[in-house]
Every structure is written in C-alpha cells, then in structure tokens.
Design a protein around this motif. Sequence first.
Motif, PDB file in Angstrom:
ATOM      1  N   ALA A 265       0.835  -1.208   0.000  1.00  0.00           N
ATOM      2  CA  ALA A 265       0.000   0.000   0.000  1.00  0.00           C
ATOM      3  C   ALA A 265       0.870   1.258   0.000  1.00  0.00           C
ATOM      4  CB  ALA A 265      -0.921   0.003   1.222  1.00  0.00           C
ATOM      5  N   TRP A 266       2.018   1.167   0.629  1.00  0.00           N
ATOM      6  CA  TRP A 266       2.949   2.309   0.662  1.00  0.00           C
ATOM      7  C   TRP A 266       3.645   2.476  -0.694  1.00  0.00           C
ATOM      8  CZ3 TRP A 266       8.483   1.014   1.218  1.00  0.00           C
ATOM      9  CH2 TRP A 266       9.316   2.140   1.172  1.00  0.00           C
ATOM     10  N   ASP A 267       4.129   1.354  -1.261  1.00  0.00           N
ATOM     11  CA  ASP A 267       4.858   1.432  -2.518  1.00  0.00           C
ATOM     12  C   ASP A 267       4.469   0.253  -3.416  1.00  0.00           C
ATOM     13  OD1 ASP A 267       6.548   1.516  -4.627  1.00  0.00           O
ATOM     14  OD2 ASP A 267       8.412   1.414  -3.464  1.00  0.00           O
ATOM     15  N   PRO A 272       5.600  -5.816  -8.477  1.00  0.00           N
ATOM     16  CA  PRO A 272       5.076  -5.398  -9.786  1.00  0.00           C
ATOM     17  C   PRO A 272       3.935  -6.250 -10.332  1.00  0.00           C
ATOM     18  CG  PRO A 272       7.328  -6.250  -9.975  1.00  0.00           C
ATOM     19  CD  PRO A 272       7.034  -6.139  -8.528  1.00  0.00           C
ATOM     20  N   TYR A 273       3.811  -7.485  -9.865  1.00  0.00           N
ATOM     21  CA  TYR A 273       2.761  -8.353 -10.442  1.00  0.00           C
ATOM     22  C   TYR A 273       1.536  -8.450  -9.549  1.00  0.00           C
ATOM     23  CZ  TYR A 273       7.060  -9.457 -12.787  1.00  0.00           C
ATOM     24  OH  TYR A 273       8.243  -9.331 -13.455  1.00  0.00           O
ATOM     25  N   ARG A 274       1.547  -7.721  -8.473  1.00  0.00           N
ATOM     26  CA  ARG A 274       0.456  -7.806  -7.508  1.00  0.00           C
ATOM     27  C   ARG A 274      -0.731  -6.968  -7.971  1.00  0.00           C
ATOM     28  NH1 ARG A 274      -0.140  -8.655  -1.920  1.00  0.00           N
ATOM     29  NH2 ARG A 274      -2.326  -8.291  -1.438  1.00  0.00           N
ATOM     30  N   VAL A 275      -1.912  -7.569  -7.938  1.00  0.00           N
ATOM     31  CA  VAL A 275      -3.123  -6.781  -8.177  1.00  0.00           C
ATOM     32  C   VAL A 275      -3.687  -6.456  -6.794  1.00  0.00           C
ATOM     33  CG1 VAL A 275      -5.412  -6.761  -9.222  1.00  0.00           C
ATOM     34  CG2 VAL A 275      -3.539  -8.017 -10.337  1.00  0.00           C
ATOM     35  N   PHE A 276      -3.601  -5.198  -6.428  1.00  0.00           N
ATOM     36  CA  PHE A 276      -3.958  -4.782  -5.074  1.00  0.00           C
ATOM     37  C   PHE A 276      -5.375  -4.230  -5.100  1.00  0.00           C
ATOM     38  CE2 PHE A 276      -2.723  -2.262  -1.141  1.00  0.00           C
ATOM     39  CZ  PHE A 276      -2.461  -3.386  -0.375  1.00  0.00           C
ATOM     40  N   ARG A 281      -6.300  -2.055   0.142  1.00  0.00           N
ATOM     41  CA  ARG A 281      -5.696  -0.740   0.393  1.00  0.00           C
ATOM     42  C   ARG A 281      -6.332  -0.099   1.637  1.00  0.00           C
ATOM     43  NH1 ARG A 281      -2.705   1.244  -3.333  1.00  0.00           N
ATOM     44  NH2 ARG A 281      -3.809   0.055  -4.930  1.00  0.00           N
ATOM     45  N   LYS A 282      -7.663  -0.235   1.701  1.00  0.00           N
ATOM     46  CA  LYS A 282      -8.389   0.381   2.813  1.00  0.00           C
ATOM     47  C   LYS A 282      -8.007  -0.232   4.167  1.00  0.00           C
ATOM     48  CE  LYS A 282     -12.610   0.702   0.841  1.00  0.00           C
ATOM     49  NZ  LYS A 282     -13.935   0.104   0.869  1.00  0.00           N
ATOM     50  N   ASP A 305       0.503 -15.407  -1.274  1.00  0.00           N
ATOM     51  CA  ASP A 305       0.972 -14.762  -2.498  1.00  0.00           C
ATOM     52  C   ASP A 305       2.501 -14.869  -2.515  1.00  0.00           C
ATOM     53  OD1 ASP A 305       1.775 -13.091  -4.515  1.00  0.00           O
ATOM     54  OD2 ASP A 305       0.627 -11.346  -3.847  1.00  0.00           O
ATOM     55  N   TYR A 306       2.974 -16.004  -3.045  1.00  0.00           N
ATOM     56  CA  TYR A 306       4.418 -16.267  -3.018  1.00  0.00           C
ATOM     57  C   TYR A 306       5.209 -15.110  -3.636  1.00  0.00           C
ATOM     58  CZ  TYR A 306       4.460 -21.264  -1.610  1.00  0.00           C
ATOM     59  OH  TYR A 306       4.375 -22.455  -0.920  1.00  0.00           O
ATOM     60  N   ALA A 307       4.753 -14.596  -4.785  1.00  0.00           N
ATOM     61  CA  ALA A 307       5.540 -13.597  -5.509  1.00  0.00           C
ATOM     62  C   ALA A 307       5.758 -12.348  -4.660  1.00  0.00           C
ATOM     63  CB  ALA A 307       4.859 -13.230  -6.826  1.00  0.00           C
ATOM     64  N   THR A 308       4.675 -11.820  -4.084  1.00  0.00           N
ATOM     65  CA  THR A 308       4.795 -10.597  -3.282  1.00  0.00           C
ATOM     66  C   THR A 308       5.601 -10.864  -2.017  1.00  0.00           C
ATOM     67  OG1 THR A 308       2.667  -9.828  -4.100  1.00  0.00           O
ATOM     68  CG2 THR A 308       3.476  -8.801  -2.087  1.00  0.00           C
ATOM     69  N   ASP A 309       5.261 -11.929  -1.319  1.00  0.00           N
ATOM     70  CA  ASP A 309       5.925 -12.193  -0.037  1.00  0.00           C
ATOM     71  C   ASP A 309       7.415 -12.461  -0.231  1.00  0.00           C
ATOM     72  OD1 ASP A 309       3.512 -11.812   1.165  1.00  0.00           O
ATOM     73  OD2 ASP A 309       3.091 -13.927   1.551  1.00  0.00           O
ATOM     74  N   MET A 310       7.753 -13.240  -1.264  1.00  0.00           N
ATOM     75  CA  MET A 310       9.174 -13.542  -1.476  1.00  0.00           C
ATOM     76  C   MET A 310       9.949 -12.282  -1.849  1.00  0.00           C
ATOM     77  SD  MET A 310       9.252 -17.232  -3.280  1.00  0.00           S
ATOM     78  CE  MET A 310       9.447 -18.717  -2.284  1.00  0.00           C
ATOM     79  N   GLN A 311       9.342 -11.444  -2.679  1.00  0.00           N
ATOM     80  CA  GLN A 311      10.016 -10.199  -3.076  1.00  0.00           C
ATOM     81  C   GLN A 311      10.267  -9.323  -1.848  1.00  0.00           C
ATOM     82  OE1 GLN A 311      10.938  -8.940  -6.513  1.00  0.00           O
ATOM     83  NE2 GLN A 311      12.146  -7.967  -4.913  1.00  0.00           N
ATOM     84  N   ILE A 312       9.252  -9.167  -1.030  1.00  0.00           N
ATOM     85  CA  ILE A 312       9.377  -8.303   0.150  1.00  0.00           C
ATOM     86  C   ILE A 312      10.405  -8.872   1.139  1.00  0.00           C
ATOM     87  CG2 ILE A 312       8.078  -7.615   2.238  1.00  0.00           C
ATOM     88  CD1 ILE A 312       5.749  -6.930   0.369  1.00  0.00           C
ATOM     89  N   ILE A 313      10.363 -10.179   1.329  1.00  0.00           N
ATOM     90  CA  ILE A 313      11.333 -10.797   2.249  1.00  0.00           C
ATOM     91  C   ILE A 313      12.754 -10.635   1.706  1.00  0.00           C
ATOM     92  CG2 ILE A 313      12.141 -12.990   3.220  1.00  0.00           C
ATOM     93  CD1 ILE A 313       9.173 -13.853   3.402  1.00  0.00           C
TER      94      ILE A 313
END
Length: 502
Positions: A265-267, A272-276, A281-282, A305-313
């Motif tokens: 939500a911040w960035d 890049p592949y996440r549909v938020f 967001r709320k 969500d492997y893609a988002t979580d792995m990227q962030i980690i």
Amino acid sequence: MPSFDDADFGGPIHIIKSKDLTRVKTGESNGDRRGSAYGSPLAIAGEDLSNSVEVPATRPSIANASPFMLELSMDGRPGAKDRRGSRNSFGASLPIPKSKRQSRLSSIAYSGSNAGRPSMPTVQPTREILASQVQDMSGEKVTAAKDMAFVFDIDGVLVHGDRLIPEGQRVLEILNGDNELGIKVPHIFLTNGSGKPEAARIEQLSKILQQPISMEQFIQSHTPMRALSEYYSTVLVVGGEDYRCREVAEQYGFKDIVVPNDIVAWDPTIAPYRVFTDEERKTSNPRDFSKVNIEAIMVFSDSRDYATDMQIIMDLLQSENGRFHTRAKDPVSQRIPIYFSQGDLLCPTEHPNPRMSQGAFRIGLEAMYKALTGEDLERVVYGKPELATYKYADSVLENWMDIIHNDERLPKNIYMVGDNPASDIVGGNSYGWNTCLVRTGVFQGGENDVENPANFGVFKNVLDAVQTAMKKELGQDFNFNWKNERVNPLLQKGDVSAVMVE
Ligand code: G3P
Ligand code: MG
C-alpha cells in the motif's frame, strides 16, 4: 537482444561457442537437430525448425535442493558453524515461553456448553461422582491412566482441513472420560498448523470434533514464538489469510507489526505483479517504510501470495537495518533475522494429494537468496520436529496434568500420534516418546516409514493407535465405554450390592 552475464544465473556458466553448437548436431549439414551430445531435444509438432536456434542447457536440469533442507539438530546446542552472523542474533537458539499458562496472553475459548470445564464432555454432574467411585476401586489402572498421555497431531490425524476424521471424535470421547474408569486421560494437541489465533482455531476444531478443547492443551506451530516478542519490537509478519496473523502477533505481545499489504500500500512498485484491491488498500496500514527499521521477519503461516511475499522478504534480507529502498553493504552481518513457524514440505488437505506447505516456501526462498547473493541464508525454524517445540509441549503437558489431575508432572508413557514421518515421528522418536504413525494423512507407504519408522507402530487410524496404546498400558481387556449401570444402583437391573453411591 537482452544480454546476460554469470551473475544473472547465480554462478559461473559454461559458455558454448557457436562452432560447438554446430559440432554437436548429428546431422551437421542437413540441419537434423536430434541426437545432440547434450541430450535429445523434444520435437514440437508443427514446428518450423529452420527459424530457430537451439541452445543446449549449460546447467543440470535437476536442482540439488538437499543443502536447503531443514537439518535436524536435537541436542539443542548449535555448534559454532550454526551460529548466526547477523546482528540482533542469539545464535540458532529458539526461545520458548517460560510461562506454562497461555491464558494470560489471550482469551480462552471452550466450545459449546462446556464453558469453564476444560476437557470434560457434556455429562450429568453425577457422572463425576460415579466415576470417582469406580476409580477408588481401580487403583492400579488409575495410576496407569494418569501415567500415560497422548500428543496429537491434528491435520491428517483428527481432521482433514475442515473435514472430520470420524475416529478422531471417538478418540476424544474416550480420553475425555468415555471409558470404564470414567477417567480423563491426559492429552494435548501439537500441530504445525498456523494462521489464526489459538482461540479461533480451537473453536473451529471443537465444532468439527464435537468435543471441548482448551487453550491450555493446544499448541500451534507459532504458539512458542510468542517468546520472541521479548526480543523484537517492529516485525514483519508473513502468511495466513487476511490479517489474521497480525492478530496472532498482537496477542503474542509484539508491539509494532507490519504485514506485506502495508508495504504494498505504501509502494505498489515493490510487487510489480500484484493486483492490489481497494479493499486491501483500505484495510492496510501504510507508512514510510524507508524510515522504519524492521528488526526481524516472522513467517507465521503459509504465504497466500508467493511472488509478493518472497520479493518483500528478499528486499528486507538484503536491506540495511531492515529499511526498504536500501541495500546493506555487508549482506551477512547486516542481515536481519528470519524465523519460520514450521518446516513441513507437504500438508494433507481435501485435495487427493498433499499440498505444498511452509517448508516448500522456505526452500524456494533459501535457493533464491543463495542465487541472488551467493550466501547461505541463516534462519530459525520452529514447529515439529524441532527440539524447542517438543520441550514446550512437555511444559504444556505438565500444566495440563495439573489442571485435570491436580498433579503437575510429566506422565511416564507419552504417545505421539502423527501422520507425517518427517515431522511428527522423527521429532517424537528423537524426544524419546512412543510414536504411532497413522495412514489417514501424509504417510501412504508400506509397513512402516523407511527413513523415520514409528517405534510403536503403524495404524490404520487414530482410534486404532489409541486403543492399542491404552490396552498396552491398562490391560488388554480395558473397556472403552463408560457404563453408568455398573455403579449406579438406580440403573442396576439385578444385583444392587455391587457398588453403592453415597
Ligand atoms: O503442514 C501444515 C499443517 O497443516 C500440518 O498440521 O496438524 O499435521 O501438524 P499438523
Ligand atoms: Mg499431520
């Protein structure tokens, strides 16, 4: 044309020169590409072979994942090589809570009409009186019944997801007093399951099993991780549905909890592949994470969500002081610690074949980290079969003995009933418990598991295992039904002199 160098592949690659490519073709001049020295490429039906260039693979196609697997060290004293190099570290030790009572940290939930009466089935009050009459006359059996205990795995033993394994319900009835002594046989639940507060999980379970379950007899994979709230304040909590793991972390006493949605939500460019969604967001709590020091990463449950979580980690593991948008100068000494609540590769679900679990996610992450940094990722993994989890189970069992029998001690004969040899059974064996492997979950093999055989045996289901163990401890003729009429003169048909109830 994109260009690649060695670093993109995580290591040196063998460069194939174009003249070699020509040489490995068996057909040479006629362009026949089959039978190459690098293996036989698959032909694609209808493919126009003249418009493509085939480049043989330079790396083995079968990955060697074993270096990334959880290695079990049951002595609890990590050697120097196992010690973390990261700051904020305390070696590869796993803190567990000292307090045996969980209730001071979160609410207790007992199911249905048994509120306030942990472990007791729905019975008439007189039954307890009648049972104590029977127990007074059966000293030896009573001693044996209080000197045995069961530790139950949940998924694949008592339930499959939300679906009851019927023998599981019957077993709990027996242990909650539906037996010839009317006695409560000590038992606790030790699951690698995760993702929601303990109170919510036991409420769901007791509905499925139609039996009361207490917080004080219940351990999820992340339950002992509440000890970590004394070490870290600002943590990233990963995994689970919605914001349930944020709730778990709050209950464990973590002061400042960040979840991946807060960061997206911040960035949003971070994933890049996440549909938020607007809803996400709320409900998230964004702030400027380039100014926040995240002190540790807690993977509490399966990633949704492997893609988002792995990227962030990965971003955090490579960051300076756990700040997003930074890169550490020294990736090892500046790396923040990462904890996983359990290491199971597979989990039985409603699906015909077991599904990948947190261990598979972790191994993927470790491999990625190695490929991108060249370093091995140091991490701590809780849950079965880790020693700390079994030690914690001991203290919970002692406490449970105090609650049900007013006798705070460990029973002598402890039986672990599980479906996963690599988790329940290896852990129980190493800890000196009797181990029972059931065929209702992950294990679908032959006579016994080859690598981690159950020492008490393999059983078709949990009822079979429990009855066999109880007969061993309490006698082959032990009866698995409570019969009021044996002691209640009002229910006696003939001989009323057997036992009088005062
Ligand atoms: O592996 C994930 C988890 O669902 C396993 O639970 O009860 O079999 O330890 P359990
Ligand atoms: Mg299981």
